[in-house]
Every structure is written in C-alpha cells, then in structure tokens.
Design a protein around this motif. Structure first.
Motif, PDB file in Angstrom:
ATOM      1  N   LEU A  35       0.950  -1.292   0.068  1.00 42.60           N
ATOM      2  CA  LEU A  35       0.074  -0.043   0.246  1.00 42.60           C
ATOM      3  C   LEU A  35       0.870   1.204   0.065  1.00 42.60           C
ATOM      4  O   LEU A  35       0.735   2.119  -0.795  1.00 42.60           O
ATOM      5  CB  LEU A  35      -0.921   0.042   1.178  1.00 42.60           C
ATOM      6  N   ASN A  36       1.879   1.240   0.767  1.00 43.16           N
ATOM      7  CA  ASN A  36       2.678   2.444   0.850  1.00 43.16           C
ATOM      8  C   ASN A  36       3.469   2.657  -0.258  1.00 43.16           C
ATOM      9  O   ASN A  36       3.587   3.614  -0.729  1.00 43.16           O
ATOM     10  CB  ASN A  36       3.890   1.919   2.159  1.00 43.16           C
ATOM     11  N   TYR A  37       4.141   1.357  -0.947  1.00 47.81           N
ATOM     12  CA  TYR A  37       4.686   1.562  -1.948  1.00 47.81           C
ATOM     13  C   TYR A  37       3.758   2.105  -3.166  1.00 47.81           C
ATOM     14  O   TYR A  37       4.349   3.206  -4.018  1.00 47.81           O
ATOM     15  CB  TYR A  37       5.061   0.023  -2.659  1.00 47.81           C
ATOM     16  N   ASN A  38       2.591   1.835  -3.233  1.00 51.75           N
ATOM     17  CA  ASN A  38       1.712   2.302  -4.502  1.00 51.75           C
ATOM     18  C   ASN A  38       1.249   3.737  -4.136  1.00 51.75           C
ATOM     19  O   ASN A  38       1.269   4.474  -5.015  1.00 51.75           O
ATOM     20  CB  ASN A  38       0.463   1.573  -4.388  1.00 51.75           C
ATOM     21  N   ARG A  39       1.177   4.186  -2.901  1.00 51.21           N
ATOM     22  CA  ARG A  39       1.053   5.646  -2.814  1.00 51.21           C
ATOM     23  C   ARG A  39       2.262   6.395  -3.090  1.00 51.21           C
ATOM     24  O   ARG A  39       1.937   7.235  -3.770  1.00 51.21           O
ATOM     25  CB  ARG A  39       0.719   5.594  -1.115  1.00 51.21           C
TER      26      ARG A  39
ATOM     27  N   ALA B 170       2.157   9.431  -5.826  1.00 51.33           N
ATOM     28  CA  ALA B 170       2.672  10.741  -5.471  1.00 51.33           C
ATOM     29  C   ALA B 170       3.845  11.018  -6.473  1.00 51.33           C
ATOM     30  O   ALA B 170       3.675  12.343  -6.804  1.00 51.33           O
ATOM     31  CB  ALA B 170       3.008  10.689  -4.062  1.00 51.33           C
ATOM     32  N   ASN B 171       4.674  10.294  -6.611  1.00 49.87           N
ATOM     33  CA  ASN B 171       5.892  10.746  -7.527  1.00 49.87           C
ATOM     34  C   ASN B 171       4.991  11.089  -8.929  1.00 49.87           C
ATOM     35  O   ASN B 171       5.597  12.035  -9.529  1.00 49.87           O
ATOM     36  CB  ASN B 171       6.724   9.655  -7.821  1.00 49.87           C
ATOM     37  N   ILE B 172       4.071  10.331  -9.630  1.00 51.74           N
ATOM     38  CA  ILE B 172       3.579  10.644 -10.764  1.00 51.74           C
ATOM     39  C   ILE B 172       2.895  12.007 -10.773  1.00 51.74           C
ATOM     40  O   ILE B 172       3.068  12.713 -11.584  1.00 51.74           O
ATOM     41  CB  ILE B 172       2.566   9.457 -11.093  1.00 51.74           C
ATOM     42  N   THR B 173       2.099  12.377  -9.514  1.00 55.65           N
ATOM     43  CA  THR B 173       1.270  13.609  -9.397  1.00 55.65           C
ATOM     44  C   THR B 173       2.437  14.700  -9.669  1.00 55.65           C
ATOM     45  O   THR B 173       2.262  15.656 -10.100  1.00 55.65           O
ATOM     46  CB  THR B 173       0.481  13.487  -8.206  1.00 55.65           C
ATOM     47  N   LYS B 174       3.503  14.497  -8.577  1.00 50.15           N
ATOM     48  CA  LYS B 174       4.293  15.474  -8.758  1.00 50.15           C
ATOM     49  C   LYS B 174       4.814  15.780  -9.929  1.00 50.15           C
ATOM     50  O   LYS B 174       5.189  16.898 -10.455  1.00 50.15           O
ATOM     51  CB  LYS B 174       5.577  15.068  -7.708  1.00 50.15           C
ATOM     52  N   GLU B 175       5.317  14.659 -10.674  1.00 51.69           N
ATOM     53  CA  GLU B 175       6.000  15.028 -12.025  1.00 51.69           C
ATOM     54  C   GLU B 175       4.892  15.763 -13.103  1.00 51.69           C
ATOM     55  O   GLU B 175       5.489  16.669 -13.769  1.00 51.69           O
ATOM     56  CB  GLU B 175       6.417  13.561 -12.602  1.00 51.69           C
ATOM     57  N   LEU B 176       3.820  15.296 -13.009  1.00 44.83           N
ATOM     58  CA  LEU B 176       2.690  16.014 -13.607  1.00 44.83           C
ATOM     59  C   LEU B 176       2.267  17.437 -13.617  1.00 44.83           C
ATOM     60  O   LEU B 176       2.439  18.300 -14.231  1.00 44.83           O
ATOM     61  CB  LEU B 176       1.154  15.448 -13.662  1.00 44.83           C
ATOM     62  N   ILE B 177       2.361  17.731 -12.037  1.00 44.13           N
ATOM     63  CA  ILE B 177       2.417  18.997 -11.605  1.00 44.13           C
ATOM     64  C   ILE B 177       3.719  19.847 -12.351  1.00 44.13           C
ATOM     65  O   ILE B 177       3.267  20.872 -12.830  1.00 44.13           O
ATOM     66  CB  ILE B 177       2.247  19.173 -10.013  1.00 44.13           C
ATOM     67  N   GLU B 178       4.806  19.396 -12.313  1.00 43.39           N
ATOM     68  CA  GLU B 178       5.991  19.891 -12.834  1.00 43.39           C
ATOM     69  C   GLU B 178       5.664  20.302 -14.182  1.00 43.39           C
ATOM     70  O   GLU B 178       5.958  21.300 -14.609  1.00 43.39           O
ATOM     71  CB  GLU B 178       7.314  19.190 -12.328  1.00 43.39           C
ATOM     72  N   ILE B 179       5.415  19.035 -15.002  1.00 43.37           N
ATOM     73  CA  ILE B 179       5.379  19.444 -16.554  1.00 43.37           C
ATOM     74  C   ILE B 179       4.072  20.711 -16.931  1.00 43.37           C
ATOM     75  O   ILE B 179       4.470  21.320 -17.616  1.00 43.37           O
ATOM     76  CB  ILE B 179       4.831  18.086 -17.087  1.00 43.37           C
ATOM     77  N   ILE B 180       3.037  20.434 -16.164  1.00 46.44           N
ATOM     78  CA  ILE B 180       2.063  21.600 -16.272  1.00 46.44           C
ATOM     79  C   ILE B 180       2.319  22.946 -15.919  1.00 46.44           C
ATOM     80  O   ILE B 180       2.225  23.993 -16.861  1.00 46.44           O
ATOM     81  CB  ILE B 180       0.581  20.958 -15.565  1.00 46.44           C
ATOM     82  N   SER B 181       2.966  22.944 -14.712  1.00 52.27           N
ATOM     83  CA  SER B 181       3.450  24.391 -14.562  1.00 52.27           C
ATOM     84  C   SER B 181       4.440  24.742 -15.321  1.00 52.27           C
ATOM     85  O   SER B 181       4.565  25.843 -15.516  1.00 52.27           O
ATOM     86  CB  SER B 181       3.926  24.501 -12.794  1.00 52.27           C
ATOM     87  N   GLY B 182       5.311  24.072 -15.647  1.00 50.61           N
ATOM     88  CA  GLY B 182       6.305  24.411 -16.723  1.00 50.61           C
ATOM     89  C   GLY B 182       5.613  24.870 -17.940  1.00 50.61           C
ATOM     90  O   GLY B 182       6.288  25.746 -18.583  1.00 50.61           O
ATOM     91  N   ALA B 183       4.751  24.266 -18.594  1.00 54.89           N
ATOM     92  CA  ALA B 183       4.139  24.543 -19.879  1.00 54.89           C
ATOM     93  C   ALA B 183       3.153  25.796 -19.583  1.00 54.89           C
ATOM     94  O   ALA B 183       3.277  26.613 -20.668  1.00 54.89           O
ATOM     95  CB  ALA B 183       2.984  23.424 -20.199  1.00 54.89           C
ATOM     96  N   GLU B 184       2.697  26.073 -18.435  1.00 58.02           N
ATOM     97  CA  GLU B 184       2.096  27.310 -18.209  1.00 58.02           C
ATOM     98  C   GLU B 184       3.148  28.462 -18.187  1.00 58.02           C
ATOM     99  O   GLU B 184       2.719  29.683 -18.899  1.00 58.02           O
ATOM    100  CB  GLU B 184       1.361  27.467 -17.003  1.00 58.02           C
TER     101      GLU B 184
END
Lengths: 294, 136
Positions: A270-274, A278-292
């Motif tokens: 469970l911990n591993y999946n969370r 979290a890592n994926i979400t973080k990367e997505l946020i980075e990409i989106i904010s970079g694009a903006e």
C-alpha cells in the motif's frame, strides 16, 4: 518518505521471510505427526510397567531394606532437577516457559534452604538456566545431532542419574518438562522421580480385583531391576512429549509469523503504491506548471 | 485348543499382540512353559529364546536379551527392550556382543558388586544369543 527502490527491496525481503516461515511450519507439522505417533507407540510399555510396579510396590513397601530408587536416600536436603527442553529455538515461548518454571522452582527450593543441582537436557533450556544458575549445574545433555531420540538415550540418562544417587550426590530427584496437552497447549510441569511415586495397585478397572501374584525370583530382585527401567521409561516419555510439544509449539509460532509477514507485505505494498502515485502526481504538476510558464 | 493373549511390548512400540496356545519363557530361574489359565506371576527374564506355539506347532522363536513378564490366566505380557526372530540372529553379532560384554566385565572388576552382577548378566545374555544363533 522512503524511495521506491528501498520499498521494493523491503517487500521482497519480507516475502522471502514468509516463504521460510511457511516451509518451517509445514515441516514442523509433519514432524509433529511423527512425534505424536512415537509417543502413542510408547504408551503400552509404560502402562504395563506401571501395573507391575503397582503390585510390586505394594508388596515391598514399608520394608526397611527397600531399594534406594524407591525410597530415596531418606534425606530431603539436596534436590536434583532434571530440566528437559528443546535443542532448537524458533518455537515461540516453548523453551522459555520450561526455563522460567525451573527458575521459579530453584528459587523456591533455595529460599527453603535446600541445595539444588541441575541436570539440563536440551541446549536451549541449558543456556537459559546457565546464565543465572551456572554454579549449580551437575551436567548437560543434548541430543541436537540426533534425528530422533531413542530409548537408549533415555536409558543412558537414567543410568547417569542412578550413578549419582549411588554416589550420594542428591536426595530427591524431579523431572521438569513441558507436558504435552494438545498441539497448542504445553504445560510446564514437575514430576518426582526419586523417591519413586508408585501408582496405586489394583486400579485396573477392567479386570476387577487383581489376584495376588507370585514372583520369580523374589519381589526385591525384580524390583531392583524394574526400578531403573522405570526411571528410563519416565525419562523417555518426557523426551517424547518434549519433542512433540516442541514441534507443536514451533508450528503455532511459524503460523503466526507467516500471518504477520502477510500483513506486513500488504502494508508495504500500500505504501509503495501511494509513493508511486505521489511521484507521478508530482511530475505531472511539474510538467503542467512548466508548460504554463512558457 | 484354548488360547491366551500374548503381548510383546518394547519401550518404543507394541511388537506383537495375538492369541497363542502356549509360550515358553526363559525365566530367571529356568525355562517356564505357560498355558492358558496359568496362575498369576511376575517373572524376570534372562537372555534366551521365547518359543510360541499355535495350532499345535511351534510358530515363532524370538530372542530376548532380558526383561520382565507378567502372567495372568488370560494374558501374558512381556516387557523387553528388543526381540529378534531367532532366524535373523547372526553369529558375528553375537560374538561381537560377547567380546564387548567381556571387556565391560573386566573393566567392572573393581566396581560395586551390583555393577559386576549386571555386567555378568549381560554377558550371560550375549552367550545365550550366540547359542540361539548357532542352533538356528
């Protein structure tokens, strides 16, 4: 938060631990069955011997020159405790229980002003008691290298005890071992060996009142060879019960360990999946904010 | 013919339990034949051969190295540490055992009388084993 790689490694290590405990549980279950069969097979001999001793003891009791194995040395000063435990660990509280019981007994006897000697059978109990009562040790016996304890082993222990009695090294001898009640319950208990506690004669309900026996040669002579044999039988029984109890206890312990490992794996997964999420979400946020920002 | 129950138990297991017509036991003070309805007795056994008769024939000969027997009118229980069919006794084994016992006896020369006696009894039982092996 731990890295993904570290988590993955922990999950794998717990998984292999679970495999080991599971295998140990199965092995213990198989060995338990065999040990129980052996204990069962030894019962007829012990029963018959008890019956003979009952009728003999009644005939000889009260005589002044009765054998020492039967009446002891007459004193009550030096106690020899024969402590039977397992040779291996990983069996829950099995060895600790019998060790604790023995320790309480030693303290009780010593506070009553008696001298205590210990003969330890089985490695685990010996290590447990040696820490505190090393100076009281009269001997240590281990069957660790053996596949199964045989009657000869018990006979050897018995002859050692008899020799000690003849040398006058103790007055009272008792046996401390884990009595096998059932697969999950083993009760540490004490049984007096010398002076021998004789079974009541004529307790055989099937045959009604027993006829009086004739003896050949005399009662005393038969008793003199029957008593050492009886000592060996008692010790043999305690060894068998200890073996059976040990595997029963190990089986329960390993069952618990397997279950705990399973729970742990679930939590870690469970911990591993969370963390992964979290890592994926973080990367997505980075990409989106970079694009903006562009 | 009438039968009684013959039971043969070793400390490790029940070796034999079945109705027989007659059994000859090597009792400490001489051979002893037991038929059904024998008076109750407890006897010590020396090393020797137990002969079992069923159906009017000798069906089994077993060597015991010593032990005890409890005789009641309906049952004979033999407590022995080992029982070997006479046919499978080997002379070499018996001779080796005699040699071992003689050595033990020599070592027990200055031990207590009880110990010497026990060593002597073992030697006698080993000799009986050789005799049985030769006869077979």
């Amino acid at each position: 938060m731990a890295s993904l790689k570290a988590l993955r490694m922990r999950i794998n290590s717990v998984k292999s631990t679970r495999k080991i405990t599971q295998a140990m549980k199965m092995v213990a279950a198989a060995k338990l069955r065999r040990a129980q069969q052996r204990a069962e097979a030894a019962r007829p001999y012990a029963e018959r011997m008890e019956r003979m001793l009952g009728s003999l003891g009644a005939a000889v009791a009260g005589q002044p020159d009765a054998p020492r194995l039967l009446v002891g040395s007459g004193g009550d000063q030096v106690h020899l405790l024969v402590v039977v435990s397992g040779d291996r660990g990983l069996a829950g509280a099995f060895n600790t229980n019998v060790g604790r019981f023995a320790r309480a007994r030693v303290r009780e006897l010593e506070s009553a002003g008696k001298t205590v000697k210990i003969l330890a059978i089985g490695r685990k109990g010996a290590t447990f008691l040696r820490r505190e009562f090393g100076s009281r040790f009269a001997g240590e016996i281990s069957f660790a290298g053996k596949k199964a304890v045989g009657f000869e082993d018990a006979a050897e222990v018995a002859s050692r005890i008899t020799a000690m009695l003849e040398e006058g090294e103790f007055d009272v001898c008792s046996l401390i071992y884990n009595r096998f009640r059932n697969v999950i319950t083993q009760v540490p208990s004490e049984q007096q060996l010398i002076p021998a506690a004789l079974p009541e004669a004529g307790s055989d309900a099937q045959e009604g009142p027993q006829a009086l026996y004739e003896y050949e040669p005399t009662e005393e002579e038969i008793l003199a060879s029957l008593l050492p044999q009886n000592l060996a039988v008692q010790i043999y029984r305690s060894l068998l019960e200890t073996t059976a109890g040990f595997y029963g206890s190990q089986m329960t312990a390993m069952d618990n360990a397997t279950r705990n490992a399973g729970e742990m794996i679930n939590k870690l997964t469970l911990n591993y999946n969370r963390t992964r999420q979290a890592n994926i979400t973080k990367e997505l946020i980075e990409i989106i904010s970079g694009a903006e920002a562009v | 013919m009438a039968t009684f129950q013959l039971e043969f138990v070793s400390p490790e297991k029940l070796l034999l339990s079945r109705p027989v017509e007659m059994a000859v036991l090597p009792a400490a003070e001489g051979e002893m034949g037991v038929l059904p309805g024998h008076a109750p007795m407890i006897v010590a056994l020396r090393g020797g051969v137990i002969t079992v008769r069923e159906g009017g024939q000798e069906t089994e000969k077993l060597f015991v190295a010593g032990g005890f027997a409890e005789v009641t009118p309906t049952r004979v229980t033999i407590l022995a540490e080992e029982a070997t069919p006479v046919a499978s006794l080997s002379r070499e084994d018996a001779e080796r055992r005699i040699a071992d016992c003689e050595k033990a006896l020599a070592e027990a020369a200055d031990a207590t009388p009880e110990k010497r006696e026990a060593a002597m009894a073992r030697l006698l039982s080993a000799r009986a084993m050789l005799a049985a092996a030769q006869a077979a």
